[in-house]
Design a protein around this motif. Structure first.
Motif, PDB file in Angstrom:
ATOM      1  N   TRP A 169     -10.840 -49.920 -90.732  1.00 49.97           N
ATOM      2  CA  TRP A 169     -11.784 -49.063 -91.286  1.00 49.97           C
ATOM      3  C   TRP A 169     -11.065 -48.141 -92.152  1.00 49.97           C
ATOM      4  CZ3 TRP A 169     -16.119 -51.222 -90.412  1.00 49.97           C
ATOM      5  CH2 TRP A 169     -16.360 -51.835 -89.200  1.00 49.97           C
TER       6      TRP A 169
ATOM      7  N   THR B 154     -22.949 -40.712 -87.053  1.00 48.73           N
ATOM      8  CA  THR B 154     -22.266 -41.710 -85.909  1.00 48.73           C
ATOM      9  C   THR B 154     -23.241 -41.841 -84.908  1.00 48.73           C
ATOM     10  OG1 THR B 154     -21.179 -39.562 -84.860  1.00 48.73           O
ATOM     11  CG2 THR B 154     -19.964 -40.983 -86.679  1.00 48.73           C
TER      12      THR B 154
ATOM     13  N   ARG C 154     -15.638 -47.122 -87.424  1.00 51.18           N
ATOM     14  CA  ARG C 154     -16.606 -48.045 -87.130  1.00 51.18           C
ATOM     15  C   ARG C 154     -17.756 -47.178 -86.789  1.00 51.18           C
ATOM     16  NH1 ARG C 154     -17.385 -48.100 -81.324  1.00 51.18           N
ATOM     17  NH2 ARG C 154     -18.393 -50.260 -81.178  1.00 51.18           N
ATOM     18  N   ASP C 155     -17.691 -46.032 -86.116  1.00 55.57           N
ATOM     19  CA  ASP C 155     -18.913 -45.056 -85.619  1.00 55.57           C
ATOM     20  C   ASP C 155     -19.829 -44.684 -86.872  1.00 55.57           C
ATOM     21  OD1 ASP C 155     -17.906 -45.189 -82.990  1.00 55.57           O
ATOM     22  OD2 ASP C 155     -16.610 -43.620 -83.312  1.00 55.57           O
ATOM     23  N   HIS C 156     -18.978 -44.692 -88.374  1.00 57.29           N
ATOM     24  CA  HIS C 156     -19.817 -44.138 -89.193  1.00 57.29           C
ATOM     25  C   HIS C 156     -20.523 -45.342 -89.896  1.00 57.29           C
ATOM     26  CE1 HIS C 156     -18.147 -40.025 -89.639  1.00 57.29           C
ATOM     27  NE2 HIS C 156     -17.222 -40.465 -88.999  1.00 57.29           N
TER      28      HIS C 156
ATOM     29  N   ASP D  44     -24.631 -44.018 -78.852  1.00 56.07           N
ATOM     30  CA  ASP D  44     -23.608 -42.924 -79.451  1.00 56.07           C
ATOM     31  C   ASP D  44     -22.369 -43.699 -79.195  1.00 56.07           C
ATOM     32  OD1 ASP D  44     -21.979 -41.139 -80.234  1.00 56.07           O
ATOM     33  OD2 ASP D  44     -22.798 -39.539 -78.689  1.00 56.07           O
ATOM     34  N   THR D  45     -21.572 -44.161 -80.196  1.00 59.83           N
ATOM     35  CA  THR D  45     -20.331 -44.794 -79.951  1.00 59.83           C
ATOM     36  C   THR D  45     -19.081 -43.779 -80.236  1.00 59.83           C
ATOM     37  OG1 THR D  45     -20.389 -45.627 -82.217  1.00 59.83           O
ATOM     38  CG2 THR D  45     -21.206 -47.097 -80.493  1.00 59.83           C
ATOM     39  N   ASN D  46     -19.476 -42.668 -80.642  1.00 56.41           N
ATOM     40  CA  ASN D  46     -18.416 -41.590 -81.152  1.00 56.41           C
ATOM     41  C   ASN D  46     -17.868 -40.987 -79.927  1.00 56.41           C
ATOM     42  OD1 ASN D  46     -16.943 -39.757 -82.120  1.00 56.41           O
ATOM     43  ND2 ASN D  46     -18.559 -38.960 -83.429  1.00 56.41           N
TER      44      ASN D  46
ATOM     45  N   GLU E 203     -18.701 -44.217 -74.779  1.00 62.50           N
ATOM     46  CA  GLU E 203     -19.777 -44.954 -75.758  1.00 62.50           C
ATOM     47  C   GLU E 203     -20.944 -45.039 -74.699  1.00 62.50           C
ATOM     48  OE1 GLU E 203     -18.315 -48.401 -77.371  1.00 62.50           O
ATOM     49  OE2 GLU E 203     -17.032 -47.705 -78.272  1.00 62.50           O
TER      50      GLU E 203
ATOM     51  N   HIS F  30     -12.428 -45.445 -93.133  1.00 62.21           N
ATOM     52  CA  HIS F  30     -12.705 -43.914 -92.732  1.00 62.21           C
ATOM     53  C   HIS F  30     -11.793 -43.856 -91.534  1.00 62.21           C
ATOM     54  CE1 HIS F  30     -15.480 -40.505 -92.375  1.00 62.21           C
ATOM     55  NE2 HIS F  30     -15.114 -40.702 -90.957  1.00 62.21           N
TER      56      HIS F  30
ATOM     57  N   HIS G 163     -26.857 -37.069 -87.333  1.00 60.90           N
ATOM     58  CA  HIS G 163     -25.495 -37.237 -87.008  1.00 60.90           C
ATOM     59  C   HIS G 163     -25.070 -38.432 -87.920  1.00 60.90           C
ATOM     60  CE1 HIS G 163     -25.287 -33.925 -84.020  1.00 60.90           C
ATOM     61  NE2 HIS G 163     -26.222 -34.704 -83.468  1.00 60.90           N
TER      62      HIS G 163
ATOM     63  N   HIS H  95     -12.452 -45.123 -85.217  1.00 56.67           N
ATOM     64  CA  HIS H  95     -13.599 -44.017 -85.350  1.00 56.67           C
ATOM     65  C   HIS H  95     -14.434 -44.530 -86.790  1.00 56.67           C
ATOM     66  CE1 HIS H  95     -16.069 -40.459 -85.391  1.00 56.67           C
ATOM     67  NE2 HIS H  95     -15.429 -40.222 -86.608  1.00 56.67           N
TER      68      HIS H  95
END
Length: 140
Positions: free
Chosen positions: A80, A50, A91-93, A124-126, A18, A82, A48, A89
């Motif tokens: 999540w 994410t 959370r990234d969305h 960027d947390t993805n 991250e 997703h 993106h 992951h």
């Protein structure tokens, strides 16, 4: 009065952790090549689902504080819906709802008009996507 518009896409490598990546020099370089002393607007957009763009102080801990706050708001766990990718992951969305994938900034005399401690940053947390596209557009 006809305006001038130019745009380009740059690849930014954020790696597998991250991160808050400072894009200020990238923006300044783009403006040096394309703004030619003009007044206008610089728009940044990350295409993106994410990632986001933030205007924040960097280098004094605020970038780490932002990631800590995002962890508190968006824990990387199994809550999540997703669920593809690495654990948590989803959370990234949700991130772009809090840190939008765009920013529009004033340009005067070809120079970005940021406050003394402000930087333009890619958030960027993805961890699953190491490369990001950043679209820079200048309109005058």
């Amino acid at each position: 009065m006809p305006g001038h518009f130019t745009t380009t896409t740059e690849t930014v490598t954020t790696g597998s952790a991250e991160t808050v990546t400072d894009l200020t020099r990238l923006c300044e370089g783009f403006l040096a090549r394309h703004a030619e002393g003009a007044d206008g607007l610089l728009n940044l957009f990350v295409p993106h689902a994410t990632a986001g763009i933030a205007i924040i102080e960097t280098g004094a801990g605020s970038d780490d504080d932002l990631l800590t706050a995002l962890h508190a708001l968006l824990p990387a766990d199994d809550r999540w819906q997703h669920r593809h990718g690495s654990p948590g992951h989803g959370r990234d969305h949700v991130l772009p709802a809090l840190v939008p994938p765009h920013a529009t900034l004033p340009v005067v005399g070809g120079r970005l008009q940021l406050g003394t401690w402000q930087s333009v940053c890619l958030v960027d947390t993805n961890k699953d996507n190491a490369n990001r596209q950043v679209r820079l557009s200048f309109l005058c």
